[in-house]
Structure formats: structure tokens, C-alpha cells
Design a protein around this motif. Structure first.
Motif, PDB file in Angstrom:
ATOM      1  N   VAL A  48     -63.031  20.553-139.248  1.00 14.57           N
ATOM      2  CA  VAL A  48     -61.772  21.259-139.464  1.00 14.57           C
ATOM      3  C   VAL A  48     -60.610  20.288-139.399  1.00 14.57           C
ATOM      4  O   VAL A  48     -60.547  19.437-138.503  1.00 14.57           O
ATOM      5  N   ASN A  49     -59.676  20.434-140.334  1.00  9.60           N
ATOM      6  CA  ASN A  49     -58.443  19.666-140.311  1.00  9.60           C
ATOM      7  C   ASN A  49     -57.641  20.114-139.086  1.00  9.60           C
ATOM      8  O   ASN A  49     -57.077  21.201-139.067  1.00  9.60           O
ATOM      9  N   ALA A  50     -57.602  19.286-138.060  1.00 10.39           N
ATOM     10  CA  ALA A  50     -56.960  19.651-136.799  1.00 10.39           C
ATOM     11  C   ALA A  50     -55.462  19.893-136.946  1.00 10.39           C
ATOM     12  O   ALA A  50     -54.864  20.592-136.137  1.00 10.39           O
ATOM     13  N   ALA A  51     -54.846  19.357-137.993  1.00 13.55           N
ATOM     14  CA  ALA A  51     -53.412  19.566-138.207  1.00 13.55           C
ATOM     15  C   ALA A  51     -53.097  21.021-138.546  1.00 13.55           C
ATOM     16  O   ALA A  51     -51.947  21.434-138.485  1.00 13.55           O
ATOM     17  N   LEU A  52     -54.134  21.811-138.869  1.00 12.72           N
ATOM     18  CA  LEU A  52     -53.930  23.211-139.229  1.00 12.72           C
ATOM     19  C   LEU A  52     -54.467  24.173-138.177  1.00 12.72           C
ATOM     20  O   LEU A  52     -54.684  25.351-138.445  1.00 12.72           O
ATOM     21  N   VAL A  53     -54.650  23.656-136.976  1.00 17.76           N
ATOM     22  CA  VAL A  53     -55.102  24.494-135.849  1.00 17.76           C
ATOM     23  C   VAL A  53     -54.146  24.223-134.683  1.00 17.76           C
ATOM     24  O   VAL A  53     -54.325  23.257-133.941  1.00 17.76           O
ATOM     25  N   PRO A  54     -53.129  25.071-134.522  1.00 16.17           N
ATOM     26  CA  PRO A  54     -52.100  24.792-133.520  1.00 16.17           C
ATOM     27  C   PRO A  54     -52.511  25.071-132.077  1.00 16.17           C
ATOM     28  O   PRO A  54     -51.794  24.717-131.149  1.00 16.17           O
ATOM     29  N   ASP A  55     -53.673  25.689-131.883  1.00 17.96           N
ATOM     30  CA  ASP A  55     -54.107  26.039-130.533  1.00 17.96           C
ATOM     31  C   ASP A  55     -55.618  26.253-130.547  1.00 17.96           C
ATOM     32  O   ASP A  55     -56.169  26.754-131.534  1.00 17.96           O
ATOM     33  N   ALA A  56     -56.280  25.917-129.460  1.00 14.69           N
ATOM     34  CA  ALA A  56     -57.731  26.093-129.371  1.00 14.69           C
ATOM     35  C   ALA A  56     -58.128  27.562-129.481  1.00 14.69           C
ATOM     36  O   ALA A  56     -59.228  27.876-129.953  1.00 14.69           O
ATOM     37  N   LEU A  57     -57.261  28.473-129.088  1.00 11.23           N
ATOM     38  CA  LEU A  57     -57.564  29.896-129.202  1.00 11.23           C
ATOM     39  C   LEU A  57     -57.770  30.307-130.659  1.00 11.23           C
ATOM     40  O   LEU A  57     -58.594  31.172-130.963  1.00 11.23           O
ATOM     41  N   VAL A  58     -57.053  29.678-131.576  1.00 12.85           N
ATOM     42  CA  VAL A  58     -57.206  29.958-133.003  1.00 12.85           C
ATOM     43  C   VAL A  58     -58.626  29.600-133.445  1.00 12.85           C
ATOM     44  O   VAL A  58     -59.290  30.378-134.139  1.00 12.85           O
ATOM     45  N   LEU A  59     -59.113  28.434-133.024  1.00 11.94           N
ATOM     46  CA  LEU A  59     -60.468  28.015-133.371  1.00 11.94           C
ATOM     47  C   LEU A  59     -61.498  28.966-132.762  1.00 11.94           C
ATOM     48  O   LEU A  59     -62.461  29.351-133.410  1.00 11.94           O
ATOM     49  N   ARG A  60     -61.272  29.358-131.547  1.00 19.91           N
ATOM     50  CA  ARG A  60     -62.180  30.277-130.854  1.00 19.91           C
ATOM     51  C   ARG A  60     -62.247  31.635-131.568  1.00 19.91           C
ATOM     52  O   ARG A  60     -63.319  32.207-131.732  1.00 19.91           O
ATOM     53  N   ALA A  61     -61.108  32.143-132.008  1.00 20.74           N
ATOM     54  CA  ALA A  61     -61.074  33.424-132.716  1.00 20.74           C
ATOM     55  C   ALA A  61     -61.825  33.333-134.048  1.00 20.74           C
ATOM     56  O   ALA A  61     -62.586  34.246-134.409  1.00 20.74           O
ATOM     57  N   ALA A  62     -61.622  32.237-134.771  1.00 18.18           N
ATOM     58  CA  ALA A  62     -62.321  32.046-136.043  1.00 18.18           C
ATOM     59  C   ALA A  62     -63.830  31.933-135.819  1.00 18.18           C
ATOM     60  O   ALA A  62     -64.626  32.468-136.600  1.00 18.18           O
ATOM     61  N   LEU A 159     -41.503  34.097-136.741  1.00 18.79           N
ATOM     62  CA  LEU A 159     -41.410  33.056-135.721  1.00 18.79           C
ATOM     63  C   LEU A 159     -40.406  33.407-134.623  1.00 18.79           C
ATOM     64  O   LEU A 159     -40.438  32.813-133.554  1.00 18.79           O
ATOM     65  N   SER A 160     -39.540  34.379-134.876  1.00 16.06           N
ATOM     66  CA  SER A 160     -38.598  34.791-133.839  1.00 16.06           C
ATOM     67  C   SER A 160     -39.279  35.602-132.734  1.00 16.06           C
ATOM     68  O   SER A 160     -38.731  35.754-131.651  1.00 16.06           O
ATOM     69  N   VAL A 161     -40.477  36.105-132.999  1.00 17.23           N
ATOM     70  CA  VAL A 161     -41.202  36.895-131.990  1.00 17.23           C
ATOM     71  C   VAL A 161     -42.491  36.230-131.513  1.00 17.23           C
ATOM     72  O   VAL A 161     -43.153  36.732-130.609  1.00 17.23           O
ATOM     73  N   GLY A 162     -42.862  35.100-132.116  1.00 16.74           N
ATOM     74  CA  GLY A 162     -44.080  34.392-131.713  1.00 16.74           C
ATOM     75  C   GLY A 162     -44.143  33.043-132.382  1.00 16.74           C
ATOM     76  O   GLY A 162     -43.308  32.715-133.227  1.00 16.74           O
ATOM     77  N   GLY A 163     -45.135  32.278-132.018  1.00 17.87           N
ATOM     78  CA  GLY A 163     -45.293  30.942-132.572  1.00 17.87           C
ATOM     79  C   GLY A 163     -46.279  30.901-133.725  1.00 17.87           C
ATOM     80  O   GLY A 163     -46.792  31.935-134.170  1.00 17.87           O
ATOM     81  N   LEU A 164     -46.557  29.699-134.193  1.00 17.54           N
ATOM     82  CA  LEU A 164     -47.495  29.521-135.304  1.00 17.54           C
ATOM     83  C   LEU A 164     -48.911  29.946-134.924  1.00 17.54           C
ATOM     84  O   LEU A 164     -49.631  30.493-135.753  1.00 17.54           O
ATOM     85  N   ALA A 165     -49.304  29.703-133.684  1.00 15.50           N
ATOM     86  CA  ALA A 165     -50.645  30.105-133.262  1.00 15.50           C
ATOM     87  C   ALA A 165     -50.789  31.620-133.340  1.00 15.50           C
ATOM     88  O   ALA A 165     -51.812  32.137-133.819  1.00 15.50           O
TER      89      ALA A 165
END
Length: 177
Positions: A48-62, A159-165
Motif C-alpha cells: 500500500v502507498n503509505a502516503a494515502l493512509v493517514p492513520d493505522a485505523l484506516v488500514l485496519r478498517a480496510a 474537514l471542519s468536522v473531522g480530519g482526513l482519516a
């Protein structure tokens, strides 16, 4: 090459784990991509291109979603590892998603992940990538915010209510709805 810090997560589906290693400054991305495309990567894993995974939780969900699809017999990709990469995007376009979120020749930072890895496979995973091993805690600093915003089509309001992750997690969860 230094020993890569490898993490192993117990997933919510009983009996399954995900072994993950992060590498920075990767120099063999082209070779790895060729192996992925030829189906000759050993051990089989998600790159996985790590530049497109802003948090480990994203990888875990996928990963969780990929295993659930595999158990239901509903994989859209050939393998659960390819499905993991596909699940990182909100897009339904498999080829485009695998090209963007998977390994590509320009990849500088890379996540290598394998479901249910044996100790030998975990060791082999560390040896696949020519790069600097890094702890997963560095993942947020490697994220390419510009590309993530572009690929995920994130709005300023979002983005005003959450981040990229959070935006990416929402897309992972909502794609099939």
C-alpha cells in the motif's frame, strides 16, 4: 538492512490477524510492482502507498472489510490482499484504486500487510522492501494531504468536522451502501 518494526493486529473476525510493516524511502517500488502484477510476490501481501493512509485505523478498517468479504464469498478482487488495497478508497473503480492506493513506481513510503502471517512469512515480509523500516506511529506524518483530498474528494466543510482519516473511514464504510 535494519529489522523492521512489524505489528500484528488481532482482527474482529475470530482467528485472523494482520501483520503490518511500514517502510520509508523505498528504492525497489518498480520491482515490487512488477511482482504484484505478475502474481509472483512471495509471500503474497498487500503493498500500500503509505502516503494515502493517514492513520493505522484506516488500514485496519480496510482489512476488516476485506476479510468479511472473503468470508461471504464476495471478494471483488482476486485476493483478500488486493481487496484490502481496493477498500482504502471510496471509489468503485477497482483498477484505478489499485493503481493509486497500491504500489506504484513513484512510491516513496510503503505499507506491507499480510493476513494470518506465520513467523516465517512475517520475516519474509520484512525482507521484501528495500527501504528504511519505521514504526506505524510515523504513518500520519507520511500522509500526502493534497493527494488524499484529491482522490477522496474531501470538501472544506467535511474537514471542519473531522480530519482526513475520518473522511477516508467514512468512504470505506459507505461505499457499498
Amino acid at each position: 538492512m535494519a529489522e523492521s518494526p512489524v505489528e500484528q493486529w488481532q482482527l474482529d473476525l475470530p482467528g485472523h490477524t494482520l501483520t503490518v510493516a511500514l517502510f520509508k524511502d523505498v528504492t525497489n517500488a518498480s520491482s515490487l510492482r512488477e511482482q504484484v502484477m505478475a502474481g509472483s510476490l512471495e509471500p503474497e501481501c498487500a503493498l500500500v502507498n503509505a502516503a494515502l493512509v493517514p492513520d493505522a485505523l484506516v488500514l485496519r478498517a480496510a482489512a476488516q472489510k476485506a476479510l468479511a468479504a472473503q468470508q461471504r464469498g464476495a471478494l471483488r478482487c482476486k485476493t483478500a490482499h488486493a481487496e484490502l488495497v481496493f477498500n482504502l478508497s471510496g471509489s468503485k473503480h477497482i483498477g484505478e484504486t489499485l493503481q493509486r492506493y497500491g504500489i506504484n513506481p513513484e512510491c516513496k513510503h510503503l505499507l506491507a500487510a499480510r493476513f494470518d502471517a506465520t513467523p516465517a512469512e512475517a520475516a519474509a515480509l520484512r525482507g521484501l522492501v528495500a527501504g528504511t523500516p519505521a514504526p506505524l506511529s510515523e504513518l500520519p506524518q507520511l500522509a500526502d494531504e493534497g493527494l488524499l483530498k484529491k482522490y477522496l474528494k474531501v470538501t472544506a466543510e467535511e474537514l471542519s468536522v473531522g480530519g482526513l482519516a475520518e473522511a477516508q473511514l467514512m468512504r470505506i464504510a459507505a461505499r457499498d451502501c
